[in-house]
Design a protein around this motif. Structure first.
Motif, PDB file in Angstrom:
ATOM      1  N   ASN A  98      -4.513  10.471  -5.672  1.00 41.18           N
ATOM      2  CA  ASN A  98      -3.603  10.376  -4.525  1.00 41.18           C
ATOM      3  C   ASN A  98      -2.339  11.198  -4.712  1.00 41.18           C
ATOM      4  O   ASN A  98      -1.409  11.097  -3.939  1.00 41.18           O
ATOM      5  N   SER A 109      -7.124  20.430  -2.450  1.00 41.41           N
ATOM      6  CA  SER A 109      -8.401  19.733  -2.316  1.00 41.41           C
ATOM      7  C   SER A 109      -9.393  20.155  -3.387  1.00 41.41           C
ATOM      8  O   SER A 109     -10.445  19.560  -3.533  1.00 41.41           O
ATOM      9  N   LYS A 160     -13.505  13.434  -6.600  1.00 43.17           N
ATOM     10  CA  LYS A 160     -12.857  14.709  -6.301  1.00 43.17           C
ATOM     11  C   LYS A 160     -12.207  14.628  -4.917  1.00 43.17           C
ATOM     12  O   LYS A 160     -12.840  14.109  -3.975  1.00 43.17           O
ATOM     13  N   PRO A 161     -11.017  15.145  -4.779  1.00 47.69           N
ATOM     14  CA  PRO A 161     -10.361  15.101  -3.457  1.00 47.69           C
ATOM     15  C   PRO A 161     -11.237  15.692  -2.357  1.00 47.69           C
ATOM     16  O   PRO A 161     -11.277  15.169  -1.240  1.00 47.69           O
ATOM     17  N   SER A 162     -11.956  16.746  -2.689  1.00 41.70           N
ATOM     18  CA  SER A 162     -12.788  17.378  -1.654  1.00 41.70           C
ATOM     19  C   SER A 162     -13.906  16.435  -1.211  1.00 41.70           C
ATOM     20  O   SER A 162     -14.243  16.364  -0.025  1.00 41.70           O
ATOM     21  N   ARG A 165     -11.888  13.797   6.906  1.00 39.94           N
ATOM     22  CA  ARG A 165     -10.495  14.229   7.025  1.00 39.94           C
ATOM     23  C   ARG A 165     -10.346  15.362   8.039  1.00 39.94           C
ATOM     24  O   ARG A 165      -9.408  15.368   8.850  1.00 39.94           O
ATOM     25  N   ASN A 171     -12.551   8.364 -10.130  1.00 36.37           N
ATOM     26  CA  ASN A 171     -11.747   9.579 -10.003  1.00 36.37           C
ATOM     27  C   ASN A 171     -12.439  10.607  -9.111  1.00 36.37           C
ATOM     28  O   ASN A 171     -12.652  11.749  -9.505  1.00 36.37           O
ATOM     29  N   SER A 194      -8.227   8.627 -12.920  1.00 32.11           N
ATOM     30  CA  SER A 194      -6.894   9.150 -12.682  1.00 32.11           C
ATOM     31  C   SER A 194      -6.597   9.034 -11.208  1.00 32.11           C
ATOM     32  O   SER A 194      -7.462   8.728 -10.404  1.00 32.11           O
ATOM     33  N   LEU A 235      -4.224   9.758   2.595  1.00 35.19           N
ATOM     34  CA  LEU A 235      -3.912   9.278   1.259  1.00 35.19           C
ATOM     35  C   LEU A 235      -2.503   8.728   1.132  1.00 35.19           C
ATOM     36  O   LEU A 235      -2.229   7.928   0.255  1.00 35.19           O
ATOM     37  N   ASP A 236      -1.603   9.150   2.022  1.00 39.22           N
ATOM     38  CA  ASP A 236      -0.249   8.607   1.916  1.00 39.22           C
ATOM     39  C   ASP A 236      -0.091   7.320   2.737  1.00 39.22           C
ATOM     40  O   ASP A 236       1.001   6.817   2.917  1.00 39.22           O
ATOM     41  N   ARG A 251      -1.706  14.319  -4.528  1.00 39.89           N
ATOM     42  CA  ARG A 251      -1.407  15.423  -3.638  1.00 39.89           C
ATOM     43  C   ARG A 251      -0.786  14.915  -2.339  1.00 39.89           C
ATOM     44  O   ARG A 251      -0.877  13.739  -2.019  1.00 39.89           O
ATOM     45  N   THR A 252      -0.224  15.828  -1.612  1.00 41.57           N
ATOM     46  CA  THR A 252       0.432  15.424  -0.371  1.00 41.57           C
ATOM     47  C   THR A 252      -0.497  15.681   0.803  1.00 41.57           C
ATOM     48  O   THR A 252      -1.391  16.497   0.725  1.00 41.57           O
ATOM     49  N   GLU A 253      -0.266  14.967   1.865  1.00 48.04           N
ATOM     50  CA  GLU A 253      -1.042  15.157   3.090  1.00 48.04           C
ATOM     51  C   GLU A 253      -0.269  16.059   4.030  1.00 48.04           C
ATOM     52  O   GLU A 253       0.921  15.838   4.255  1.00 48.04           O
ATOM     53  N   GLY A 267      -9.103  17.402  -8.607  1.00 51.06           N
ATOM     54  CA  GLY A 267      -8.460  16.120  -8.816  1.00 51.06           C
ATOM     55  C   GLY A 267      -7.620  16.300 -10.061  1.00 51.06           C
ATOM     56  O   GLY A 267      -7.512  17.390 -10.599  1.00 51.06           O
ATOM     57  N   THR A 268      -7.014  15.241 -10.500  1.00 54.41           N
ATOM     58  CA  THR A 268      -6.337  15.360 -11.786  1.00 54.41           C
ATOM     59  C   THR A 268      -7.356  15.155 -12.891  1.00 54.41           C
ATOM     60  O   THR A 268      -8.367  14.487 -12.696  1.00 54.41           O
ATOM     61  N   ASP A 281     -12.386  13.762   0.920  1.00 57.69           N
ATOM     62  CA  ASP A 281     -12.065  14.327   2.232  1.00 57.69           C
ATOM     63  C   ASP A 281     -13.294  14.364   3.135  1.00 57.69           C
ATOM     64  O   ASP A 281     -13.225  14.062   4.330  1.00 57.69           O
TER      65      ASP A 281
END
Lengths: 649, 420
Positions: free
Chosen positions: B6, B19, A208-210, A218, A206, B3, A251-252, B8-10, B22-23, A213
Motif C-alpha cells: 500500500n 504498479s 504484486k500491485p499490478s 482499477r 504480498n 510487505s 489503496l488509500d 504507493r500513492t493513488e 511491490g516492495t 490492480d
C-alpha cells in the motif's frame, strides 16, 4: 555412428570430426532458462494462477476447496483444500524440480501423487488435469512470495515451505552450472499428531500491485472517475460501472470501499445460489436489453469475470443442467452428429422421455467423486445453461443441440507418431442468441478441464458462416489423448499435433452438418410462416429472395434475415443476427396518411411484405452490412414512399 | 512476511513505475514465533473460556439456536494463538458442528506509521496461519478468515469487514474480547469507534436474524481506561432508571450505591464515584446501553445478562477487567385485534417497558463476582492450569514451560498462587 560422451563438449567433438564423415548422435537438451522463464509466469491473467492452484487441488483428490481473500483489497489470497497433502519428500521434489512435474510419471507413483496402477490418474481415480511443477509456480503472476502448509494423512507432522521467487531477467547468467536460481525457499515441519488430518494451504502474500490492480478493476474505475469529471456531456456515461462488481476500492481508502459492491443475489443466498444468480443475472440482462452487447467484460468486473472463468476452467458441475441431460421438457431439438466425412446429422427423438445423451446412446461417466470449490463464499459451477438462453424473433426459436463422439482407430499409425489413442465426445448447442458473447465458440476440455477460452474461430473453421457460428456454444471433451498437444501454458494448443488435427477435423465436420441441418430447419420454418401468412404474393416474394440469395453467392452462408416491423411503441422486438426489426412508426410518417380500414391494413401489410423482400435482397448483396440501423430505417422509409405511389397516378 | 503493497500513492503524481513493483518481500519472521506466555495467558482466562463462553455455547448449540444447521458462525477478535477459537472449535466438533470464523485482528496498528500497514497485515496473517491445523482437522471451516482490520471498521457500511459480514450472514456468537475498555473513546467521535461498531453490528443482527445470539464482552473498567464523557453518559442511562423506586432500591441493595451517589457525581459534587462502585457502574451502564440499542430499533430485541465476573490487572483485588456474557433475543408480540373481528381475546398484559428489562439485567448483574477470589476459594487453579496448558500446547507453546510459568508466584504478583 558414435554416441556423444557427455564429458566432452559437443562443440569440441564436432570440431575434431571435421572431414571424417563420422556421425555423432547425442541427446537433445533444453536450457534451464526456459524453465526460469516459465516460473516467472507464462500466464495471461491472475485468474490463471488460481486456475492452476485449483487444478493441483483437483489432482490431489480434494473434494472441497476454499479460496479466501479480503476482496477488493487483496492483501492476501488463501487457498485451502482437503486433498491428500504432501509429504516432506514430495514438497522437496516440487521445489527442486520446477517444471519437472511428477504427475503422470513413475516418480509420481513413488511419491504417491498419482495412482499406483495408472500414472495418468490420481490415487483416487481422477484423470489428472494439471502439472504441479509448473502450476504451483504460476503464482508468480500474483506474487513472488507465498507459503505452503501441507499435511498428508498418516503423517505426524505438517510440512511448511515459504518461497520467495526471483524476478526473471532474460540477460542474467546461470548461477550454478547451467541451473538458474528461481528464488529461495525455506522448508520446515512441525508436529501434528492428528494423523487423520490432511490437506494443503497456499497463502499468497504480498501481492504484486499490478495483480491487485487487475483484480480490483482499477483501470475501469479510474476511467469512470475520469469520465465523471469531464465537463463534456458526450463523454459522461460512455464508461459505465460493471453491472455486477465487488466494489470500488483504492489503496488509500484504508478498509473502506469507495463504491459498495453490487451483486445479483440477496442476503440469504447460499453459496450455490450466488453463482446461479450471477449466471441468471447475465442472461437476464441479455433478455431485458437485447440490443446491448452481452460482453462479460462489460457486465462483470475483473473479479467476477475471474470467478466466471474459473467456473469454466475446472471440471465442475453445470450450474443447472448438463447439455447432455436436456430433455423434451427443456424445449430443445436434438441431433446426432455423424462421423462420416459426408454424413449428415440425424434427429434424436426426445419425446419418449429420453435425455439427449440417452437418445444418442452416449454414456456420460459422472466424476468419481465431487469437487466443490468456493471463492469468497461463491460456489463455482460451469456457467453454461443452454435451456435458459434467451429466445429471439428468430425463425428457429428453441436451442438445437447436436451431440456426437469419436474414437478413431489409430492402430495403423506407428506408435512413435500416434501420440497415443484419442477419444472425444461433445455437444454443439445452437441458440438464437448465445449469452454471454464470450461463450460463442468451442471449448476443448481435456479430462474435463480447460485453460483456454471459447475459440470463436472453431479451430479455424474457414467456411463463411459468420452469423451462425456466433449462435453456437460447443464443448468438446477429450477423455483420452490430446494432452501432449496442450502448450505449456495450458491455455493454447500445438496446431500441428496429430490429435489436434483430428479434433479439428471432427469439429469442422460437425459444423458442416449443423449448418446444413439448421438451414433445413430454417427453410421449413420459413415455408410454414409463408403458408401461415397465406398469400401467393408472400410465397412469390419468398422465392425471389431465396433465388437472389443464391445468385449473390450466399448459399453456404446464413439464411436471409427475418424482417419484422416494430409496433408503434417500439416494444417487444429485437434486433438479432437473424432478425431485423424495422421502425413502423417512421415508415408510417413517410407515406401518405390513410384512414383506418381493412383495405388500408391490407395495403400496408402488402407494402411491408415488399419492403421486407427488398431489405432481404439488399442484405443478400451485403449492401447494408456497414449501414447503421438508423440509416437502414431511413432508407427503407424512403423506398416505402416510392412504393406507396403505386396505383395512385 | 508480507510487505506492504500500500505504500504507493493513488492518482495524482503517481510514478509510472508504481504498479510494476511491490516492495521486496523477505522471509516471514513468524517461523521463529516467540512463544513466551503473556499476562493474558493466565489460567483464570481459561475459566472465562470454559465456564462462560464454552458453557453458554454448549447450551446454545444444544438448544439448536444457530442460524445455519451444523454451523456456528463466530465473530471474534482472536490473538495470534486463537485460544478461544480452539476451545470453541472443539466444543462444536464434539456435537457435530463446524465453526465458521470471521476474525478481526489489527494488532500492530499502534506501530510506527512507516511499518503500520505491514505490521497489521502480519499480525492478521499470523493469526490466520494458526487456523491451518484447525481447518485441516475439520473443526473450523476452510473459508474462515481473519481480517487485518479493527472491529471498529464494522461501523462503516462500506467497509471490507462489513461487506464480508453481509456475505456471511448473521453471527451466532459475537466475542468482543477487548484489551481495552469498550468505552475508552470519546462519544460521538468523528472516526469509527467501538460504539458505532456495536450499534452497526446489532442493527445487522436485528435485520438478518430471528433466533437469539450470544454476545461476550471483555472490557477494562478502571477509571483510567474509561473515557470520562462516555462514563457520564453511562451514568445518565442509569439515572434515568433510578426514577423508578424499584430500580433505585435494588441498585443500592446489590451494589451499595444509588441515585444519590450518581447524582452527586453528575452535579460535580464528587469528582468521581468511589472506586469500588466504578466497575459496577460500567457493568450496568454498558448493559443498559446495549439494551437501548436493541430496544430502540425495529424489530425490537432484548438483551439478557447471563454471566459476569471480574478480575484484577494492575493491583490486587483491583477488578479492572470485566467479562460479561449476554443473550440477545427478538421480542415477539402478538397482534391485537382492535376491530375485534378475529374474536381473539384482547391481550391484557401490557408490553414490557425498558425499566422491566433493566431490572432483569440488574438482578443478573448482582451475581458478578471476583474471579481471582473464586478460583482460590474453589481450589480451581490446578485444574485450570491443566486445561489451559492443553490449549497452549495446541497453540505451539511448551506445555511444561507454561505450567512452570503458571506456578511461579513471581510471574503473578497480584494473585495467590497455590503450591504445585
Amino acid at each position: 555412428m558414435e554416441t556423444s560422451n557427455p564429458s566432452r563438449s559437443l562443440e569440441q567433438k564436432l570440431l575434431e570430426q571435421v572431414g571424417t564423415q563420422l556421425v555423432t548422435e547425442t541427446l537433445l537438451l533444453t536450457n534451464d532458462k526456459v524453465l526460469a522463464r516459465i516460473t516467472d509466469g507464462i500466464y495471461r491473467a491472475p485468474g490463471s494462477s488460481l486456475r492452476e492452484l485449483l487444478s493441483n487441488a483437483y489432482d490431489a483428490d480434494a473434494t472441497e476447496v476454499a479460496i479466501s481473500t479480503d476482496a477488493p483489497r487483496f492483501s492476501r489470497i488463501v487457498v485451502r483444500d482437503n486433498g491428500q497433502g504432501m509429504s516432506l519428500e514430495t514438497l522437496a521434489y516440487v521445489v527442486e524440480n520446477i517444471g519437472g512435474s511428477s504427475k503422470r510419471t513413475t516418480r509420481g507413483q513413488e511419491l504417491n501423487v498419482v495412482s499406483r496402477s495408472d500414472p495418468a490418474r490420481t490415487p483416487r481415480g481422477r484423470r489428472i488435469i494439471g502439472k504441479i511443477g509448473i502450476g504451483l509456480f504460476s503464482i508468480a503472476h500474483l506474487s513472488n512470495h507465498f507459503k505452503i502448509t501441507t499435511k498428508a494423512a498418516g503423517n505426524t507432522y505438517r510440512a511448511h515451505a515459504e518461497i520467495l521467487l526471483a524476478q526473471f531477467d532474460e540477460g542474467a547468467e546461470s548461477t550454478d552450472g547451467g541451473k538458474y536460481q528461481q528464488g529461495r525457499v525455506r522448508i520446515w515441519s512441525e508436529e501434528d499428531l492428528n494423523t487423520a488430518a490432511h490437506g494443503t494451504e497456499i497463502a499468497v502474500l504480498n501481492l504484486k500491485p499490478s495483480a491487485v490492480d487487475i483484480l480490483r478493476s482499477r483501470e475501469t474505475w479510474a476511467q469512470i472517475g475520469t469520465a465523471a469529471e469531464t465537463a463534456e456531456p458526450a463523454s459522461k456515461g460512455s464508461i459505465a460501472a460493471p453491472t455486477f462488481h465487488i466494489g470500488e476500492y483504492s489503496l488509500d481508502s484504508g478498509n473502506t470501499l469507495d463504491t459498495s459492491a453490487k451483486v445479483p443475489w440477496g442476503a440469504s443466498a447460499t453459496s450455490s445460489e450466488r453463482f446461479s444468480s450471477l449466471v441468471e443475472g447475465v442472461v437476464d440482462l441479455a433478455r431485458r436489453k437485447p440490443s446491448d452487447p452481452c460482453d462479460l467484460e462489460r457486465i462483470l468486473d475483473n473479479y467476477f469475470y475471474t470467478v466466471w472463468m474459473l467456473g469454466l476452467a475446472l471440471p465442475f458441475e453445470y450450474v443447472k443442467q448438463s447439455p447432455f441431460a436436456l430433455a423434451v421438457a427443456d424445449s430443445v431439438g436434438a441431433f446426432l452428429i455423424s462421423n462420416g466425412a459426408k454424413g449428415q446429422a440425424s434427429a434424436l427423438p426426445l419425446d419418449n422421455g429420453n435425455t439427449v445423451a440417452i437418445a444418442a446412446g452416449m454414456t456420460i461417466t459422472p466424476p468419481p467423486f465431487p469437487f466443490e470449490v468456493e471463492i469468497d463464499g461463491i460456489r463455482l459451477f460451469r456457467p453454461i445453461d443452454i435451456a435458459s438462453l434467451p429466445a429471439t424473433a428468430n425463425s428457429i426459436k428453441n436451442p438445437q443441440i447436436f451431440v456426437g463422439e469419436f474414437s478413431p482407430d489409430l492402430s495403423r499409425i506407428p506408435e512413435s507418431y500416434r501420440g497415443g489413442d484419442l477419444r472425444i465426445f461433445g455437444y454443439f448447442a445452437w441458440a438464437p442468441k448465445v449469452v454471454p458473447n464470450e461463450h460463442q465458440g468451442v471449448l476443448i476440455r481435456i479430462n474435463g478441464a480447460s485453460g483456454a477460452l471459447f475459440d470463436t474461430s472453431f479451430l479455424r473453421y474457414k467456411v463463411a458462416e459468420r452469423n451462425r457460428l456466433k449462435q453456437i456454444v460447443a464443448e468438446v471433451f477429450v477423455d483420452v489423448g490430446l494432452d501432449a498437444a496442450l502448450n505449456i501454458d495450458r491455455e493454447s494448443f500445438n496446431y500441428t499435433h496429430p490429435h489436434y488435427v483430428i479434433v479439428q477435423a471432427w469439429v469442422h465436420n460437425a459444423l458442416r452438418q449443423i449448418t446444413n441441418q439448421l438451414k433445413v430447419l430454417a427453410k421449413t420454418k420459413q415455408k410454414q410462416r409463408s403458408a401461415r401468412q397465406g398469400t401467393q404474393r408472400h410465397i412469390a416474394l419468398s422465392e425471389i429472395v431465396d433465388e437472389e440469395w443464391m445468385l449473390a453467392g450466399r448459399e453456404d452462408d446464413d439464411t436471409p434475415p427475418h424482417v419484422v416491423f416494430s409496433p408503434p411503441d417500439g416494444t417487444g422486438l429485437v434486433n438479432e443476427a437473424d432478425t431485423i426489426a424495422l421502425d413502423r412508426s417512421l415508415l408510417l410518417s413517410r407515406i401518405s396518411p390513410r384512414v383506418k380500414s381493412t383495405t388500408a391494413d391490407a395495403r400496408l401489410a402488402e407494402l411491408e411484405g415488399d419492403l421486407a423482400a427488398i431489405y432481404q435482397v439488399l442484405n443478400a448483396y451485403r449492401v447494408l452490412d456497414k449501414v447503421s440501423l438508423e440509416t437502414q430505417n431511413k432508407l427503407m422509409a424512403s423506398i416505402a414512399r416510392i412504393l406507396d405511389l403505386r396505383g395512385k397516378y | 512476511m508480507a510487505s506492504d503493497s500500500n505504500l504507493r500513492t493513488e492518482g495524482g503524481d503517481e510514478d509510472l513505475t508504481s504498479s510494476a513493483y511491490g516492495t521486496a518481500a523477505s522471509f516471514d519472521v513468524a517461523t521463529s514465533k516467540k512463544l513466551t506466555p503473556q499476562p493474558w495467558h493466565r489460567p483464570r482466562k481459561q475459566w472465562v473460556r470454559e465456564q462462560q463462553w464454552g458453557r453458554l455455547i454448549q447450551e446454545f448449540l444444544a438448544a439448536k439456536l444457530s442460524a445455519k444447521e451444523g454451523v456456528l458462525q463466530y465473530l471474534t477478535l482472536p490473538g495470534p494463538d486463537l485460544l478461544d477459537v480452539r476451545l470453541v472449535a472443539k466444543l462444536c466438533a464434539s456435537v457435530g458442528y463446524q465453526l465458521k470464523l470471521l476474525g478481526f485482528n489489527d494488532s500492530g496498528s499502534d506501530a510506527s506509521s512507516a511499518n503500520k500497514a505491514t505490521e497489521v497485515a502480519n499480525a492478521a496473517y499470523s493469526a490466520d496461519e494458526s487456523l491451518t491445523p484447525l481447518w485441516m482437522n475439520g473443526s473450523v471451516s476452510r473459508d474462515s478468515f481473519i481480517y487485518r482490520d479493527s472491529v471498529h471498521s464494522l461501523a462503516e457500511p462500506k467497509s471490507i469487514g462489513m461487506t464480508r459480514l453481509a456475505q456471511m450472514g448473521s453471527m451466532d456468537v459475537i466475542n468482543l474480547d477487548l484489551c481495552n475498555s469498550l468505552a475508552c473513546l470519546e462519544p460521538e467521535g468523528t472516526d469509527p469507534t467501538n460504539y458505532e461498531a456495536v450499534r452497526a453490528l446489532f442493527d445487522f443482527q436485528r435485520h438478518h436474524r430471528h433466533k437469539p445470539f450470544l454476545v461476550f464482552l471483555t472490557t477494562r473498567t478502571d477509571p483510567s481506561r474509561v473515557n470520562p464523557r462516555a462514563f457520564e453518559r453511562l451514568v445518565d442511562r442509569m439515572l434515568a432508571n433510578c426514577q423508578d423506586t424499584r430500580f433505585n432500591t435494588r441498585l443500592f441493595e446489590h451494589f451499595g450505591f444509588s441515585k444519590h451517589h450518581l447524582t452527586a457525581f453528575r452535579e460535580r459534587r464528587n469528582p468521581q464515584p468511589p472506586a469500588r462502585f466504578f466497575p459496577r457502574i460500567v457493568l450496568m451502564g454498558l448493559s443498559k446501553w446495549m439494551l437501548g440499542l436493541l430496544l430502540g430499533g425495529s424489530p425490537k430485541w432484548k438483551i439478557e445478562l447471563l454471566s459476569s465476573c471480574e478480575y484484577s490487572v494492575h493491583r490486587r483485588g483491583g477488578r479492572e477487567m470485566l467479562s460479561i456474557c449476554y443473550q440477545c433475543e427478538m421480542i415477539k408480540t402478538n397482534a391485537i385485534d382492535g376491530t375485534k373481528l378475529s374474536g381473539t381475546s384482547i391481550v391484557t398484559t401490557a408490553a414490557l417497558q425498558e425499566i422491566d428489562y433493566a431490572l432483569t439485567i440488574l438482578k443478573s448483574a448482582a451475581n458478578v463476582f471476583d474471579l481471582d477470589e473464586y478460583i482460590v476459594a474453589k481450589k480451581a487453579y490446578g485444574p485450570l492450569v491443566d486445561s489451559s496448558a492443553d490449549l497452549m500446547a495446541d497453540a505451539g507453546y511448551d506445555r511444561a514451560a507454561y505450567m512452570d510459568w503458571c506456578f511461579d508466584p513471581a510471574m503473578h504478583p497480584l494473585l495467590d498462587i497455590p503450591a504445585r
